[in-house]
Design a protein around this motif. Structure first.
Motif, short mmCIF file in Angstrom:
data_model
loop_
_atom_site.label_atom_id
_atom_site.label_comp_id
_atom_site.label_asym_id
_atom_site.label_seq_id
_atom_site.Cartn_x
_atom_site.Cartn_y
_atom_site.Cartn_z
N GLY A 13 21.41 19.38 -10.57
CA GLY A 13 19.25 19.41 -10.36
C GLY A 13 17.94 18.97 -10.76
O GLY A 13 17.44 19.88 -11.35
N LEU A 14 18.62 18.07 -11.06
CA LEU A 14 17.03 16.76 -11.28
C LEU A 14 17.28 16.99 -10.32
O LEU A 14 17.29 15.87 -9.48
CB LEU A 14 18.41 16.05 -12.41
N ARG A 15 15.75 16.55 -10.40
CA ARG A 15 15.42 16.28 -8.94
C ARG A 15 13.82 15.42 -9.23
O ARG A 15 13.13 15.54 -10.41
CB ARG A 15 14.04 17.75 -8.50
N PRO A 16 13.74 14.31 -8.00
CA PRO A 16 13.02 13.77 -8.07
C PRO A 16 11.30 14.13 -8.10
O PRO A 16 10.54 15.06 -8.24
CB PRO A 16 12.90 12.70 -7.30
N ALA A 17 10.84 13.76 -9.57
CA ALA A 17 9.22 13.71 -9.95
C ALA A 17 8.75 13.19 -10.73
O ALA A 17 9.08 12.27 -11.36
CB ALA A 17 9.22 14.39 -11.09
N SER A 18 7.97 12.22 -9.85
CA SER A 18 7.43 10.96 -10.30
C SER A 18 6.49 10.79 -11.75
O SER A 18 6.67 9.97 -12.30
CB SER A 18 5.87 10.52 -9.21
N TYR A 19 6.51 11.88 -12.55
CA TYR A 19 5.94 11.96 -13.58
C TYR A 19 6.55 11.71 -14.23
O TYR A 19 6.52 11.49 -15.47
CB TYR A 19 4.54 13.38 -13.63
N GLN A 20 7.37 11.51 -14.39
CA GLN A 20 8.45 11.78 -15.18
C GLN A 20 9.18 10.55 -15.79
O GLN A 20 9.71 9.99 -16.85
CB GLN A 20 9.58 13.19 -14.82
N LEU A 21 8.20 9.71 -14.45
CA LEU A 21 9.35 7.71 -14.50
C LEU A 21 7.82 7.13 -15.71
O LEU A 21 8.54 6.64 -15.96
CB LEU A 21 9.31 7.80 -13.45
N VAL A 22 6.83 7.28 -15.30
CA VAL A 22 5.86 7.13 -15.73
C VAL A 22 5.90 6.92 -17.02
O VAL A 22 5.67 5.57 -18.09
CB VAL A 22 4.59 7.30 -16.13
N PRO A 23 6.46 7.54 -18.27
CA PRO A 23 6.63 7.16 -19.87
C PRO A 23 7.38 5.74 -19.63
O PRO A 23 7.22 5.05 -20.47
CB PRO A 23 7.44 9.10 -20.60
N LEU A 24 8.66 6.02 -19.01
CA LEU A 24 9.52 4.14 -19.35
C LEU A 24 8.71 3.52 -18.62
O LEU A 24 9.04 2.29 -19.65
CB LEU A 24 10.33 4.34 -18.10
N ALA A 25 8.22 3.89 -18.19
CA ALA A 25 6.52 2.83 -17.64
C ALA A 25 5.67 2.35 -18.70
O ALA A 25 5.87 0.96 -18.34
CB ALA A 25 5.99 2.96 -15.72
N LYS A 26 5.53 3.70 -18.89
CA LYS A 26 4.18 2.56 -20.17
C LYS A 26 5.22 1.87 -21.11
O LYS A 26 4.66 1.00 -21.54
CB LYS A 26 4.11 3.92 -20.64
N VAL A 27 6.55 2.42 -21.31
CA VAL A 27 6.78 1.46 -22.24
C VAL A 27 7.62 0.02 -22.39
O VAL A 27 7.71 -0.48 -23.17
CB VAL A 27 8.73 2.23 -23.04
N LEU A 28 8.08 0.15 -20.44
CA LEU A 28 7.76 -1.27 -20.77
C LEU A 28 6.25 -2.29 -20.49
O LEU A 28 6.67 -3.47 -20.31
CB LEU A 28 8.79 -1.36 -18.80
N VAL A 29 5.03 -1.50 -20.52
CA VAL A 29 4.22 -2.92 -20.14
C VAL A 29 3.57 -2.51 -21.42
O VAL A 29 2.64 -3.06 -21.24
CB VAL A 29 3.16 -1.97 -18.55
N ASN A 30 3.58 -1.64 -22.24
CA ASN A 30 3.17 -1.41 -23.43
C ASN A 30 2.89 -2.44 -24.86
O ASN A 30 2.15 -2.79 -25.64
CB ASN A 30 2.09 0.25 -23.67
N HIS A 31 4.11 -3.05 -24.44
CA HIS A 31 4.23 -4.22 -25.87
C HIS A 31 4.29 -2.81 -26.74
O HIS A 31 4.15 -4.34 -27.59
CB HIS A 31 3.43 -5.20 -26.04
N LEU A 32 4.52 -2.18 -26.98
CA LEU A 32 4.27 -1.34 -27.89
C LEU A 32 5.69 -0.67 -28.30
O LEU A 32 6.35 -0.30 -29.66
CB LEU A 32 3.60 -0.42 -28.32
N ASN A 33 6.72 -0.22 -27.68
CA ASN A 33 7.95 0.13 -27.23
C ASN A 33 7.80 1.05 -27.35
O ASN A 33 8.59 2.15 -28.48
CB ASN A 33 8.68 -0.86 -28.02
N ALA A 34 6.59 2.29 -27.31
CA ALA A 34 6.20 3.10 -28.07
C ALA A 34 5.97 4.10 -27.41
O ALA A 34 4.74 3.98 -26.43
CB ALA A 34 6.10 3.80 -29.23
N VAL A 35 5.77 5.60 -26.41
CA VAL A 35 5.20 6.44 -25.95
C VAL A 35 5.13 7.85 -26.86
O VAL A 35 6.83 9.16 -27.53
CB VAL A 35 5.46 6.57 -24.51
N LEU A 36 4.27 8.55 -26.49
CA LEU A 36 3.79 9.89 -26.49
C LEU A 36 3.91 11.11 -25.54
O LEU A 36 2.68 10.78 -24.92
CB LEU A 36 2.75 10.07 -27.24
N VAL A 37 4.88 11.19 -25.35
CA VAL A 37 5.03 12.51 -24.13
C VAL A 37 4.06 13.54 -24.18
O VAL A 37 4.90 14.97 -24.54
CB VAL A 37 6.50 12.69 -22.93
N ALA A 38 3.01 13.91 -24.35
CA ALA A 38 1.88 14.51 -24.35
C ALA A 38 1.93 15.87 -23.11
O ALA A 38 0.34 16.10 -23.07
CB ALA A 38 0.72 14.54 -25.18
#
Length: 542
Positions: A13-38
């Protein structure tokens, strides 16, 4: 493939949802290796974390760890297994943690590293050197650990310091003040001191707020995402207790609480509006009569409606749950209960029995509902109202969340006229209107609840003053939550949905880049610029 499609990619039942991939993209781009999924209630933050875990366990050498309350261990186990085909191991004791560390030292060769789920109770007992070197750590409900003076805040920092990637999950990043957000980010940025993080957050919030939130936070709200969520049909059923009962309650509280704090008085007043039977028991008085209970009668009328087959009934007190279990009679309906006192190992079986009955009622406290996904239900009764819309929204979020198949869900508020919560609502309702578009959307919940101005009711003026002050503080925090904005919505159409398939993430982990997930060059450039600003500020205060 880009966009925000909804077609399932696997049997779990895992449905493709673009917004749920954004935290991973932020981890890859922010050079802080951290993200708060709020992200908002019911948007699937665990799935966002699952993508990061799936990536980390294929990319790095250490195991992954999820830290959650003991009640959520089964949920995390099920979510990762059913949606990501990840088999997890629980850590419930210091000995389990030592075993996990030993396994990580001796485990070599396997591409996929183990994933552990740890009870947060161990944060008090585990030492800094108890943890293995981690590929990632996820702090579920990270706001729980926001207080830097609490022991488990330091426990969280100890864990975070061993992990390559740190992830925090919360729908309420700011509960009281900006210090809440600072405390959460201090956990996710363990190389910096708490003082440096607090000073940086304070400066950036004032001068470059989006630099802070763009870099380290996601804040997707279901209303703005435009994905399917059920329409809420809200009703209010108003009842009154006899004046004789109100007088006896006020007298009993005055006698009982003469040496107690105002907070204890507030609890008594709430209990009196919740259940006469539970109230008299709490103050040590035998129930003086078996007279009818208008609130219980209103509940029976609601639950007798044939349109809804599965109801959740929320109460504030265990005593009220027990009283309803004894007194509630609805023909041809199975009744179940769950509170914070219900053993963890029994809860899954209760939910499954409830799910499989043709018509059922689950009576529970908010604590008992923690972490439960009950999308198969169609209706909620707030048997005990509360002026705090965050509490009401969290209850409704049990059924109004990703996976709800119904077009409409019923929400019924049983309003006790002249109760303490009714009186506070009448005072702060105008202020609530200013945050009607926030994630908590309180207006549709409370608008149908009549106010009250009678001078004689289930409250004292001192208690009202205390709660109104708390209400004003809450509204300020909700306004701050609402101001967590970002440019992420504009990038969703460029997200590569093929990465919603966990097997693709596993295959591409070694060479994955942010532009592989989000193709929007302007978004990546903005993230990089904002990240640089954040890092410069953190270094300045370090």
């Amino acid at each position: 493939m880009t966009g925000s499609g909804t077609k399932s990619v696997n049997e779990g039942g895992l449905r493709p949802a673009s917004y749920q991939l954004v935290p991973l993209a932020k981890v890859l781009v922010n050079h802080l290796n951290a993200v708060l999924v709020a992200d908002g209630v019911g948007t699937g933050k665990t799935i966002s974390a699952g993508y990061i875990i799936r990536y980390a366990m294929s990319k790095f050498s250490g195991p992954c760890l999820v830290i959650c309350s003991p009640t959520l261990l089964p949920k995390w186990t099920l979510e990762l297994k059913s949606k990501f085909a990840i088999t997890t191991s629980p850590i419930r004791s210091v000995e389990d943690l030592e075993t996990a560390k030993d396994e990580s030292v001796h485990r070599t060769g396997a591409r996929d590293k183990p994933v552990y789920i740890m009870s947060n109770s161990l944060l008090y007992r585990a030492k800094k050197d108890s943890y293995p070197e981690l590929s990632s750590v996820v702090f579920d409900e990270i706001h729980t650990y926001r207080n830097v003076e609490a022991r488990w805040h330091q426990g969280c920092k100890n864990v975070a310091g061993t992990a390559v990637i740190r992830v925090g999950l919360t729908a309420t990043p700011i509960n009281n003040s900006l210090d809440d957000l600072s405390g959460e980010l201090a956990i996710l940025l363990p190389k910096y001191s708490n003082e440096a993080v607090f000073a940086s957050v304070s400066e950036l919030w004032t001068s470059h707020r989006q630099a802070l939130t763009n870099t380290l936070c996601t804040r997707f709200l279901k209303e703005r995402l435009g994905i399917h969520f059920a329409k809420r049909v809200v009703h209010s059923s108003s009842i009154s207790y006899p004046d004789s009962y109100v007088r006896k309650v006020r007298q009993a509280i005055k006698q009982r609480s003469s040496g107690d704090s105002i907070l204890e008085q507030i609890t008594y007043y709430r209990l009196a509006a919740s259940s006469p039977r539970a109230f008299w028991s709490s103050v040590g008085v035998k129930d003086v009569s078996e007279q009818s209970d208008p609130k219980l009668e209103a509940l029976v009328r609601v639950l007798s409606e044939k349109e809804v087959t599965h109801w959740l009934v929320f109460c504030e007190f265990v005593g009220t749950v027990d009283s309803l279990l004894e007194k509630l009679v609805v023909p041809d309906v199975e009744v179940y209960t769950m509170t914070g006192e219900t053993p963890i190992f029994e809860r899954e079986a209760i939910v499954e029995s409830f799910r499989n009955t043709s018509k059922g009622i689950l009576i529970m406290t908010s604590v008992g509902s923690e972490g439960l996904d009950l999308q198969f239900c169609e209706g909620i009764v707030n048997y005990d109202l509360h002026w705090n819309p965050m509490r009401l929204e969290q209850r409704i979020g049990r059924i109004d969340r990703v996976g709800q198949q119904k077009d409409h869900v019923r929400i019924v508020n049983i309003h006790v006229a002249n109760s303490i919560d009714s009186r506070v609502l009448s005072v702060i309702n105008k202020k609530l209107e200013i945050i009607a578009n926030s994630v908590f959307a309180p207006s549709e919940i409370v608008s149908a609840i009549p106010g009250t101005r009678e001078p004689f009711g289930l409250y004292s003026e001192e208690a009202i003053a205390q709660e109104v002050a708390a209400g004003s503080s809450l509204i300020e925090s909700l306004k701050m939550n609402q101001s967590i904005e970002s440019i992420d919505y504009g990038a969703l159409s460029s997200v590569n949905l093929s990465f919603c398939d966990p097997s693709v993430l596993r295959k591409e982990a070694e060479r994955l880049q942010p532009q592989s997930i989000v193709a929007a060059k302007d978004w990546i450039k903005r993230m990089e610029g904002d990240s640089t600003k954040c890092q410069q500020t953190l270094k300045y205060y370090s």
